[in-house]
Design a protein around this motif. Structure first.
Motif, PDB file in Angstrom:
ATOM      1  N   ASP A  41      28.137  33.309  35.024  1.00 32.81           N
ATOM      2  CA  ASP A  41      28.101  32.165  35.938  1.00 32.81           C
ATOM      3  C   ASP A  41      29.454  31.468  35.990  1.00 32.81           C
ATOM      4  O   ASP A  41      29.696  30.631  36.852  1.00 32.81           O
ATOM      5  CB  ASP A  41      26.993  31.181  35.572  1.00 32.81           C
ATOM      6  CG  ASP A  41      27.075  30.720  34.125  1.00 32.81           C
ATOM      7  OD1 ASP A  41      28.080  31.033  33.447  1.00 32.81           O
ATOM      8  OD2 ASP A  41      26.134  30.046  33.678  1.00 32.81           O
ATOM      9  N   GLU A  42      30.352  31.807  35.065  1.00 30.80           N
ATOM     10  CA  GLU A  42      31.721  31.339  35.108  1.00 30.80           C
ATOM     11  C   GLU A  42      32.572  32.193  34.182  1.00 30.80           C
ATOM     12  O   GLU A  42      32.046  32.875  33.303  1.00 30.80           O
ATOM     13  CB  GLU A  42      31.823  29.868  34.712  1.00 30.80           C
ATOM     14  CG  GLU A  42      31.245  29.548  33.352  1.00 30.80           C
ATOM     15  CD  GLU A  42      31.322  28.055  33.056  1.00 30.80           C
ATOM     16  OE1 GLU A  42      32.452  27.561  32.868  1.00 30.80           O
ATOM     17  OE2 GLU A  42      30.273  27.402  33.038  1.00 30.80           O
ATOM     18  N   MET A  43      33.882  32.178  34.418  1.00 25.86           N
ATOM     19  CA  MET A  43      34.807  32.939  33.569  1.00 25.86           C
ATOM     20  C   MET A  43      35.397  31.994  32.533  1.00 25.86           C
ATOM     21  O   MET A  43      36.496  31.447  32.706  1.00 25.86           O
ATOM     22  CB  MET A  43      35.902  33.580  34.426  1.00 25.86           C
ATOM     23  CG  MET A  43      35.394  34.678  35.329  1.00 25.86           C
ATOM     24  SD  MET A  43      36.717  35.500  36.264  1.00 25.86           S
ATOM     25  CE  MET A  43      37.178  34.187  37.407  1.00 25.86           C
ATOM     26  N   ASP A  44      34.681  31.789  31.449  1.00 28.13           N
ATOM     27  CA  ASP A  44      35.072  30.772  30.474  1.00 28.13           C
ATOM     28  C   ASP A  44      35.605  31.362  29.179  1.00 28.13           C
ATOM     29  O   ASP A  44      35.652  30.669  28.157  1.00 28.13           O
ATOM     30  CB  ASP A  44      33.889  29.848  30.182  1.00 28.13           C
ATOM     31  CG  ASP A  44      32.632  30.613  29.774  1.00 28.13           C
ATOM     32  OD1 ASP A  44      32.679  31.866  29.739  1.00 28.13           O
ATOM     33  OD2 ASP A  44      31.608  29.966  29.518  1.00 28.13           O
ATOM     34  N   ARG A  50      39.165  39.271  31.539  1.00 29.40           N
ATOM     35  CA  ARG A  50      39.621  40.663  31.530  1.00 29.40           C
ATOM     36  C   ARG A  50      38.597  41.564  32.208  1.00 29.40           C
ATOM     37  O   ARG A  50      38.950  42.481  32.961  1.00 29.40           O
ATOM     38  CB  ARG A  50      39.872  41.125  30.084  1.00 29.40           C
ATOM     39  CG  ARG A  50      41.157  40.618  29.469  1.00 29.40           C
ATOM     40  CD  ARG A  50      41.506  41.394  28.215  1.00 29.40           C
ATOM     41  NE  ARG A  50      40.473  41.274  27.186  1.00 29.40           N
ATOM     42  CZ  ARG A  50      40.455  40.313  26.268  1.00 29.40           C
ATOM     43  NH1 ARG A  50      41.398  39.381  26.265  1.00 29.40           N
ATOM     44  NH2 ARG A  50      39.491  40.275  25.368  1.00 29.40           N
ATOM     45  N   ARG A  51      37.329  41.323  31.924  1.00 31.16           N
ATOM     46  CA  ARG A  51      36.266  42.116  32.545  1.00 31.16           C
ATOM     47  C   ARG A  51      36.318  41.986  34.070  1.00 31.16           C
ATOM     48  O   ARG A  51      36.205  42.980  34.795  1.00 31.16           O
ATOM     49  CB  ARG A  51      34.908  41.665  32.024  1.00 31.16           C
ATOM     50  CG  ARG A  51      33.719  42.341  32.652  1.00 31.16           C
ATOM     51  CD  ARG A  51      33.538  43.781  32.175  1.00 31.16           C
ATOM     52  NE  ARG A  51      33.098  43.782  30.786  1.00 31.16           N
ATOM     53  CZ  ARG A  51      32.828  44.899  30.100  1.00 31.16           C
ATOM     54  NH1 ARG A  51      32.982  46.077  30.682  1.00 31.16           N
ATOM     55  NH2 ARG A  51      32.445  44.838  28.837  1.00 31.16           N
ATOM     56  N   CYS A  52      36.485  40.790  34.557  1.00 26.11           N
ATOM     57  CA  CYS A  52      36.529  40.564  36.001  1.00 26.11           C
ATOM     58  C   CYS A  52      37.757  41.209  36.632  1.00 26.11           C
ATOM     59  O   CYS A  52      37.688  41.733  37.753  1.00 26.11           O
ATOM     60  CB  CYS A  52      36.483  39.080  36.318  1.00 26.11           C
ATOM     61  SG  CYS A  52      34.870  38.320  35.996  1.00 26.11           S
ATOM     62  N   LEU A  53      38.897  41.182  35.931  1.00 27.55           N
ATOM     63  CA  LEU A  53      40.090  41.834  36.448  1.00 27.55           C
ATOM     64  C   LEU A  53      39.894  43.343  36.531  1.00 27.55           C
ATOM     65  O   LEU A  53      40.316  43.993  37.497  1.00 27.55           O
ATOM     66  CB  LEU A  53      41.301  41.502  35.572  1.00 27.55           C
ATOM     67  CG  LEU A  53      41.855  40.078  35.701  1.00 27.55           C
ATOM     68  CD1 LEU A  53      42.937  39.821  34.653  1.00 27.55           C
ATOM     69  CD2 LEU A  53      42.415  39.852  37.102  1.00 27.55           C
ATOM     70  N   ASN A  54      39.243  43.914  35.511  1.00 23.73           N
ATOM     71  CA  ASN A  54      38.934  45.347  35.555  1.00 23.73           C
ATOM     72  C   ASN A  54      38.000  45.661  36.723  1.00 23.73           C
ATOM     73  O   ASN A  54      38.177  46.660  37.434  1.00 23.73           O
ATOM     74  CB  ASN A  54      38.284  45.795  34.246  1.00 23.73           C
ATOM     75  CG  ASN A  54      39.249  45.804  33.081  1.00 23.73           C
ATOM     76  OD1 ASN A  54      40.469  45.869  33.281  1.00 23.73           O
ATOM     77  ND2 ASN A  54      38.726  45.733  31.868  1.00 23.73           N
ATOM     78  N   ALA A  55      37.007  44.792  36.922  1.00 25.76           N
ATOM     79  CA  ALA A  55      36.060  44.994  38.018  1.00 25.76           C
ATOM     80  C   ALA A  55      36.771  44.921  39.364  1.00 25.76           C
ATOM     81  O   ALA A  55      36.473  45.711  40.279  1.00 25.76           O
ATOM     82  CB  ALA A  55      34.956  43.932  37.949  1.00 25.76           C
ATOM     83  N   LEU A  56      37.718  44.010  39.494  1.00 31.54           N
ATOM     84  CA  LEU A  56      38.462  43.873  40.742  1.00 31.54           C
ATOM     85  C   LEU A  56      39.303  45.120  41.010  1.00 31.54           C
ATOM     86  O   LEU A  56      39.371  45.601  42.153  1.00 31.54           O
ATOM     87  CB  LEU A  56      39.349  42.637  40.676  1.00 31.54           C
ATOM     88  CG  LEU A  56      40.093  42.248  41.948  1.00 31.54           C
ATOM     89  CD1 LEU A  56      39.111  42.024  43.092  1.00 31.54           C
ATOM     90  CD2 LEU A  56      40.921  41.002  41.712  1.00 31.54           C
ATOM     91  N   ASP A  57      39.931  45.651  39.975  1.00 30.23           N
ATOM     92  CA  ASP A  57      40.701  46.895  40.127  1.00 30.23           C
ATOM     93  C   ASP A  57      39.788  48.033  40.576  1.00 30.23           C
ATOM     94  O   ASP A  57      40.154  48.836  41.449  1.00 30.23           O
ATOM     95  CB  ASP A  57      41.385  47.264  38.813  1.00 30.23           C
ATOM     96  CG  ASP A  57      42.593  46.383  38.509  1.00 30.23           C
ATOM     97  OD1 ASP A  57      43.106  45.746  39.450  1.00 30.23           O
ATOM     98  OD2 ASP A  57      43.010  46.331  37.337  1.00 30.23           O
ATOM     99  N   ASN A  58      38.612  48.109  39.966  1.00 29.38           N
ATOM    100  CA  ASN A  58      37.671  49.170  40.327  1.00 29.38           C
ATOM    101  C   ASN A  58      37.229  49.026  41.783  1.00 29.38           C
ATOM    102  O   ASN A  58      37.156  50.020  42.525  1.00 29.38           O
ATOM    103  CB  ASN A  58      36.453  49.131  39.411  1.00 29.38           C
ATOM    104  CG  ASN A  58      36.796  49.433  37.973  1.00 29.38           C
ATOM    105  OD1 ASN A  58      37.897  49.903  37.669  1.00 29.38           O
ATOM    106  ND2 ASN A  58      35.875  49.159  37.064  1.00 29.38           N
ATOM    107  N   LEU A  59      36.926  47.795  42.179  1.00 27.45           N
ATOM    108  CA  LEU A  59      36.476  47.563  43.546  1.00 27.45           C
ATOM    109  C   LEU A  59      37.553  47.964  44.547  1.00 27.45           C
ATOM    110  O   LEU A  59      37.256  48.595  45.572  1.00 27.45           O
ATOM    111  CB  LEU A  59      36.106  46.089  43.743  1.00 27.45           C
ATOM    112  CG  LEU A  59      35.627  45.693  45.142  1.00 27.45           C
ATOM    113  CD1 LEU A  59      34.334  46.427  45.493  1.00 27.45           C
ATOM    114  CD2 LEU A  59      35.416  44.179  45.231  1.00 27.45           C
ATOM    115  N   TYR A  60      38.798  47.621  44.263  1.00 34.19           N
ATOM    116  CA  TYR A  60      39.881  47.995  45.175  1.00 34.19           C
ATOM    117  C   TYR A  60      39.994  49.515  45.271  1.00 34.19           C
ATOM    118  O   TYR A  60      40.200  50.067  46.358  1.00 34.19           O
ATOM    119  CB  TYR A  60      41.203  47.397  44.714  1.00 34.19           C
ATOM    120  CG  TYR A  60      42.342  47.733  45.658  1.00 34.19           C
ATOM    121  CD1 TYR A  60      42.457  47.091  46.886  1.00 34.19           C
ATOM    122  CD2 TYR A  60      43.283  48.712  45.324  1.00 34.19           C
ATOM    123  CE1 TYR A  60      43.480  47.413  47.762  1.00 34.19           C
ATOM    124  CE2 TYR A  60      44.313  49.033  46.191  1.00 34.19           C
ATOM    125  CZ  TYR A  60      44.403  48.383  47.413  1.00 34.19           C
ATOM    126  OH  TYR A  60      45.407  48.713  48.278  1.00 34.19           O
TER     127      TYR A  60
END
Length: 217
Positions: A41-44, A50-60
């Motif tokens: 529910d938030e990146m705290d 780091r997980r979200c950055l990896n997910a963003l790379d994967n999505l791209y």
């Protein structure tokens, strides 16, 4: 026979794009980084970021391999809290206001049904002066996770280029909210007031027979 063949070729190409989008949904549903990121529910914490950055790379990476990538304006995977993963062309910026607007879509854009894909011809959430084909897909791993695509309408209009000066072919929706044609039609001609159904359409008070197919069928 020839008319139907032309239409079927265009239908097959558009359905291939739809299948590509559905494959993108499958990738998102099965990607651990994406599914875990959308469970937050938030990146705290540093680990979550780091997980979200990896997910963003994967999505791209997933979007870049799509056949429609050159017409993809933005792909947003989001939950109903504060997590959004955005893959967009360099000319598009997805603001916080745009993300807030997208989060309202499952209740308005999809009307009563948020369990099936929805396709609309609407103003872009990033630039309301531009019309786009918007696609909203529910993601199966969570009740409040979705994938939202904005595609350049050229994705459809380009399908008609081979038929210029060859055959009058139209692409529209059931409500006639937009019309793409294999030949030039000016607004002054009143074509946008025409009425399409399964066998005929009306133009300038004349009735014409036509062959039609639905996409997806």
């Amino acid at each position: 026979q020839i008319n139907e063949q032309y239409i079927r070729i265009i239908q097959n190409q558009i359905e291939e794009y739809i299948e590509e989008a559905e494959q993108l949904v499958t990738y998102c549903n099965s990607d651990t980084d994406i599914t875990l990121s959308l469970s937050y529910d938030e990146m705290d914490s540093p680990a979550k970021r780091r997980r979200c950055l990896n997910a963003l790379d994967n999505l791209y990476g997933y979007t870049q391999s799509r056949l429609f990538f050159s017409n993809l304006q933005q792909c947003i995977v989001f939950n109903m809290d504060n997590i959004s993963l955005v893959s967009s062309s360099s000319s598009y910026y997805c603001s916080h206001d745009a993300l807030d607007a997208i989060r309202k879509y499952p209740g308005t854009f999809a009307a009563q049904d948020t369990t099936s894909p929805v396709y609309r011809y609407v103003p872009s959430v990033s630039d309301p002066s531009l019309m786009v084909f918007a696609c909203l897909y529910p993601l199966s791993f969570s009740e409040d996770a979705y994938m939202y695509l904005e595609l350049n309408p050229a994705l459809l209009s380009e399908q008609l280029l081979p038929y210029q000066n060859l055959q009058p072919i139209f692409i529209t929706d059931s409500a006639n909210n937009f019309v793409f044609s294999s030949f030039h039609i000016s607004d002054e001609e009143g074509f946008t007031d025409s009425v399409f159904n399964k066998k005929t359409f009306h133009y300038r008070n004349q009735k014409y027979s036509c062959e039609t197919v639905s996409v997806p069928e």
